[in-house]
Structures are given as structure tokens and as C-alpha cells.
Design a protein around this motif. Structure first.
Motif, mmCIF file in Angstrom:
data_model
loop_
_atom_site.group_PDB
_atom_site.id
_atom_site.type_symbol
_atom_site.label_atom_id
_atom_site.label_comp_id
_atom_site.label_asym_id
_atom_site.label_seq_id
_atom_site.Cartn_x
_atom_site.Cartn_y
_atom_site.Cartn_z
ATOM 1 N N GLY A 1 -2.478 -19.178 -2.756
ATOM 2 C CA GLY A 1 -2.476 -20.291 -1.814
ATOM 3 C C GLY A 1 -3.627 -20.251 -0.838
ATOM 4 N N ALA A 2 -3.862 -21.386 -0.209
ATOM 5 C CA ALA A 2 -4.983 -21.520 0.722
ATOM 6 C C ALA A 2 -4.775 -20.663 1.960
ATOM 7 N N PRO A 3 -5.864 -20.132 2.528
ATOM 8 C CA PRO A 3 -5.745 -19.412 3.807
ATOM 9 C C PRO A 3 -5.136 -20.317 4.867
ATOM 10 N N GLY A 4 -4.249 -19.767 5.675
ATOM 11 C CA GLY A 4 -3.613 -20.573 6.713
ATOM 12 C C GLY A 4 -2.438 -21.385 6.224
ATOM 13 N N SER A 5 -1.989 -21.106 5.008
ATOM 14 C CA SER A 5 -0.865 -21.864 4.450
ATOM 15 C C SER A 5 0.411 -21.028 4.448
ATOM 16 N N ALA A 6 1.553 -21.720 4.534
ATOM 17 C CA ALA A 6 2.830 -21.032 4.365
ATOM 18 C C ALA A 6 3.031 -20.647 2.909
ATOM 19 N N THR A 7 2.319 -21.315 1.987
ATOM 20 C CA THR A 7 2.359 -20.892 0.582
ATOM 21 C C THR A 7 1.965 -19.435 0.476
ATOM 22 N N GLU A 8 0.888 -19.051 1.145
ATOM 23 C CA GLU A 8 0.413 -17.670 1.064
ATOM 24 C C GLU A 8 1.460 -16.700 1.599
ATOM 25 N N VAL A 9 2.060 -17.048 2.743
ATOM 26 C CA VAL A 9 3.094 -16.191 3.322
ATOM 27 C C VAL A 9 4.252 -16.011 2.349
ATOM 28 N N MET A 10 4.747 -17.102 1.815
ATOM 29 C CA MET A 10 5.912 -17.074 0.935
ATOM 30 C C MET A 10 5.579 -16.418 -0.399
ATOM 31 N N ALA A 11 4.383 -16.679 -0.933
ATOM 32 C CA ALA A 11 3.979 -16.077 -2.205
ATOM 33 C C ALA A 11 3.892 -14.562 -2.088
ATOM 34 N N LEU A 12 3.320 -14.074 -1.002
ATOM 35 C CA LEU A 12 3.194 -12.627 -0.834
ATOM 36 C C LEU A 12 4.563 -11.967 -0.696
ATOM 37 N N ARG A 13 5.496 -12.645 -0.069
ATOM 38 C CA ARG A 13 6.858 -12.112 0.042
ATOM 39 C C ARG A 13 7.529 -12.073 -1.332
ATOM 40 N N LEU A 14 7.307 -13.095 -2.139
ATOM 41 C CA LEU A 14 7.879 -13.142 -3.480
ATOM 42 C C LEU A 14 7.263 -12.070 -4.373
ATOM 43 N N ILE A 15 5.961 -11.925 -4.312
ATOM 44 C CA ILE A 15 5.261 -10.905 -5.110
ATOM 45 C C ILE A 15 5.761 -9.514 -4.744
ATOM 46 N N GLU A 16 5.923 -9.262 -3.453
ATOM 47 C CA GLU A 16 6.437 -7.980 -2.982
ATOM 48 C C GLU A 16 7.846 -7.723 -3.530
ATOM 49 N N ALA A 17 8.701 -8.759 -3.462
ATOM 50 C CA ALA A 17 10.079 -8.603 -3.944
ATOM 51 C C ALA A 17 10.133 -8.332 -5.437
ATOM 52 N N ALA A 18 9.139 -8.819 -6.176
ATOM 53 C CA ALA A 18 9.084 -8.604 -7.626
ATOM 54 C C ALA A 18 8.470 -7.249 -7.992
ATOM 55 N N GLY A 19 8.081 -6.477 -6.981
ATOM 56 C CA GLY A 19 7.578 -5.128 -7.226
ATOM 57 C C GLY A 19 6.090 -5.023 -7.478
ATOM 58 N N LEU A 20 5.330 -6.070 -7.153
ATOM 59 C CA LEU A 20 3.883 -6.034 -7.340
ATOM 60 C C LEU A 20 3.173 -5.884 -6.006
ATOM 61 N N ASP A 21 1.974 -5.303 -6.059
ATOM 62 C CA ASP A 21 1.116 -5.168 -4.890
ATOM 63 C C ASP A 21 -0.047 -6.138 -5.065
ATOM 64 N N PRO A 22 -0.116 -7.200 -4.256
ATOM 65 C CA PRO A 22 -1.174 -8.196 -4.448
ATOM 66 C C PRO A 22 -2.580 -7.652 -4.249
ATOM 67 N N ALA A 23 -2.691 -6.529 -3.539
ATOM 68 C CA ALA A 23 -4.001 -5.934 -3.301
ATOM 69 C C ALA A 23 -4.482 -5.089 -4.474
ATOM 70 N N LYS A 24 -3.566 -4.695 -5.341
ATOM 71 C CA LYS A 24 -3.926 -3.760 -6.408
ATOM 72 C C LYS A 24 -3.574 -4.226 -7.814
ATOM 73 N N ASP A 25 -2.549 -5.054 -7.940
ATOM 74 C CA ASP A 25 -1.990 -5.326 -9.266
ATOM 75 C C ASP A 25 -2.558 -6.552 -9.970
ATOM 76 N N PHE A 26 -3.376 -7.338 -9.300
ATOM 77 C CA PHE A 26 -3.982 -8.499 -9.944
ATOM 78 C C PHE A 26 -5.427 -8.197 -10.332
ATOM 79 N N ARG A 27 -5.841 -8.767 -11.428
ATOM 80 C CA ARG A 27 -7.256 -8.676 -11.801
ATOM 81 C C ARG A 27 -8.125 -9.320 -10.727
ATOM 82 N N ALA A 28 -7.618 -10.411 -10.174
ATOM 83 C CA ALA A 28 -8.267 -11.076 -9.035
ATOM 84 C C ALA A 28 -7.207 -11.849 -8.282
ATOM 85 N N ARG A 29 -7.289 -11.809 -6.936
ATOM 86 C CA ARG A 29 -6.403 -12.642 -6.127
ATOM 87 C C ARG A 29 -7.251 -13.684 -5.407
ATOM 88 N N GLU A 30 -7.040 -14.944 -5.787
ATOM 89 C CA GLU A 30 -7.758 -16.042 -5.175
ATOM 90 C C GLU A 30 -6.891 -16.670 -4.081
#
Length: 324
Positions: free
Chosen positions: A143-172
Motif C-alpha cells: 500500500g501507499a505510504p501514509g495509508s491505512a492499507t499499509e498499517v492493516m497489511a503489515l498487521r495481517l502479514i505479521e499474523a500470518a507469520g511473515l516478516d515484511p522486511a525479510k520474507d519478500f523478494r521485494a516490498r513495494e
């Protein structure tokens, strides 16, 4: 605070203060912070601005394109806009001074619960992604910087057991329209977007030739997220056929949206804005169907998440809302 739109920066101040000599005969300006052009906040905000400008004597409203809820709340906190669209989760963080608002709480107050925002985790069949954990090693936009999408997506990714800083080939960090274009060009594998339905950017992706859209179920993580962040999320279903090529129901996590103002907005201004918005909801629905989900029974204190502006609370009681 991030990027602040230049257009309309002084609008809210004119609404909240007495007109100065040079502006005494001019229309008061109200800046409305919305979201990205590929979502629902922006077209609804445009329709609302038109309604205000046409039907509120002495008032002119303008719309700001923003990253979304977080940016909107920051603009409200800086008194640079007068009215915002926001998700409840971001608004709760803002008034508490948590997360992106640490040390800078925002004096936001709800005036209306408008409709539900759906977390949409989007991919196409060719990626092989069928679950959130399947995104590991993929190119993903949160999601775009400054969006609630980003906040909610990171919470969902965390709950699914992934680390957005390490587990994606790229995080846009792309808007929904940018994400759809990147997927069409083969430069992105999946993206998250929180909005009403249908969202134009996702409709565009589903309608693209040779594309089989895939909406990823994630309702199984909601309880874990609520346990950590509070009861602002709940499960819903995006029905099959909402988007071109969507063959099955999408079991997903949702959050309410509110219209919010600063706590110091004059009561008469709040009442006028709210009366116009409520009585003009059919006009808004002609712009986007989600406006039909702006209902009397939806005006609940628990759904609003943040305190009501006193004038809004009084207005809703006057038209028969129970609030409790």
C-alpha cells in the motif's frame, strides 16, 4: 509528517476562524482529505465537495488526493484540512498517539460511520499464490505510504507469520492503480488494498485480457490481530462476481470508515455538514454504491471507534440513532 498537499492548506483554518478583512466577502473554504484516485474515498469525497459547494451558502469545498487514512489524520492534526475520511484503526492510533502518531496525538472526533472497508489481498492465478504465507519470496505491495492499507497489511502479514522486511523478494509501497499496472507489466506478484467494493483498480486488473484474478482468503487471522490491536476488525465476505473473473467468495477482514473533524470544529459547522451529508446520501450513492451503506443503524459508538464530536452525537440522536 510525510508529503502534505499544497492545494487547500489554509482551507480548514478559514472554516474554523472568523473571516479576515480581505476574505470577508469570499466563500469559506473547506478542504476534504480523501485518498488515492484508485480507491473509494476520492470519488466519494469529490461528490461530497460538490454537494457542499452547491448547497451550503457561503461555503466552497475542495478535495485533496492523499495516501489515505494515516496521511489524512496527520493533515487534520496539523489543522491543514477540515474534514477527513479515515479507517477506524488509524483513527484510534491517532487519538492515542500510537504507532505513526507517537508523540503527536490527533484531536480527531467522529461525525459519521459511513461504510465498511474491506482488506483485499489481490493476485493472479499465474503467480501460484493461494494464501498469505505463499507470498514469501514474492514481489508484494503493501500500500501507499501514509495509508491505512499499509498499517492493516503489515498487521495481517505479521499474523500470518511473515516478516515484511525479510520474507519478500521485494516490498513495494504502491497505490492500487500503480499496483494493478505493475501486475499487468509482470513486475509485481500480489498487493494489498483496503477500501470499499468494488474498487476501480481491482476491477481494472480483473478485466485485463489474459488475467485470472485471485482474491486471497485471510479471515483466519482476524482473531489474532484483534487480540493484539483491539476490536476494530471483523470478518466479512466479498461475494463472488464482485470483480471480473472472481469465481469464489473472498473471506476477508474488514474495518469501519468514519468521517472525522477536529474536536474544536464549531458545533454549528458540524451540524450543517452532517445534515447535508446525511440528507444528500442518495446524491453520493450516484457516484459510488458504497454510499448506500451509510445507514442510521450503522451510527454506533463502538463502530466509530473514537469519540463523537458532541454536535454529531446530538445530531444522530435527533434523527433516531441509538448510538449504543
Amino acid at each position: 509528517m510525510g508529503n502534505i498537499p499544497r492545494r487547500g492548506l489554509f482551507a480548514a483554518g478559514m472554516v474554523l476562524a472568523a473571516p479576515r478583512l480581505a476574505a470577508a466577502q469570499a466563500a469559506q473554504q473547506l478542504a476534504i482529505a480523501t485518498g488515492t484516485t484508485g480507491g473509494v474515498y476520492y470519488p466519494l469525497g469529490g461528490a461530497l465537495a460538490n454537494l457542499i459547494s452547491r448547497q451550503m451558502p457561503g461555503m466552497s469545498a475542495t478535495v485533496e488526493v492523499t495516501g489515505g487514512s494515516v496521511g489524512n489524520l496527520q493533515l487534520l492534526g496539523a489543522n491543514r484540512v477540515g474534514l477527513i475520511f479515515t479507517q477506524v484503526d488509524a483513527a484510534v492510533d491517532a487519538i492515542r498517539g500510537n504507532d505513526r502518531f507517537r508523540g503527536r496525538p490527533v484531536p480527531a472526533r467522529a461525525i459519521a460511520v459511513i461504510y465498511t472497508n474491506r482488506m483485499q489481498a489481490v493476485t493472479v492465478a499465474s503467480t501460484g499464490i493461494k494464501s498469505i504465507p505463499d507470498m514469501k519470496g514474492k514481489r508484494v505491495s503493501t500500500g501507499a505510504p501514509g495509508s491505512a492499507t499499509e498499517v492493516m497489511a503489515l498487521r495481517l502479514i505479521e499474523a500470518a507469520g511473515l516478516d515484511p522486511a525479510k520474507d519478500f523478494r521485494a516490498r513495494e509501497r504502491l497505490s492500487p492503480a500503480e499496483s494493478t499496472n505493475a501486475m499487468k507489466d509482470g513486475k509485481l506478484d500480489a498487493y494489498f488494498f483496503v477500501s470499499g467494493i468494488p474498487t476501480s483498480a481491482i476491477t481494472d486488473l480483473g478485466a485485463s485480457p489474459g488475467v485470472q484474478i485471485q482474491m486471497i482468503d485471510h479471515d483466519q487471522y482476524t482473531a489474532k490481530i484483534v487480540e493484539k490491536y483491539g476490536p476494530v476488525y471483523f470478518n466479512e465476505v466479498i461475494p463472488a462476481g464482485t470483480y471480473p473473473g472472481q469465481a469464489t467468495d473472498n473471506k476477508q477482514m474488514s474495518v469501519a470508515n468514519v468521517l472525522a473533524v477536529r474536536e474544536d470544529m464549531p458545533a454549528e459547522m458540524v451540524t450543517s455538514l452532517l445534515k447535508l451529508t446525511w440528507e444528500g446520501r442518495e446524491d453520493l450513492a450516484r457516484t459510488h454504491a458504497e454510499a448506500r451503506n451509510f445507514k442510521l443503524e450503522g451510527q454506533k459508538t463502538a463502530a466509530a471507534g473514537i469519540p463523537w464530536h458532541p454536535a454529531a452525537e446530538a445530531y444522530w440522536r435527533s434523527v433516531g440513532a441509538t448510538l449504543a
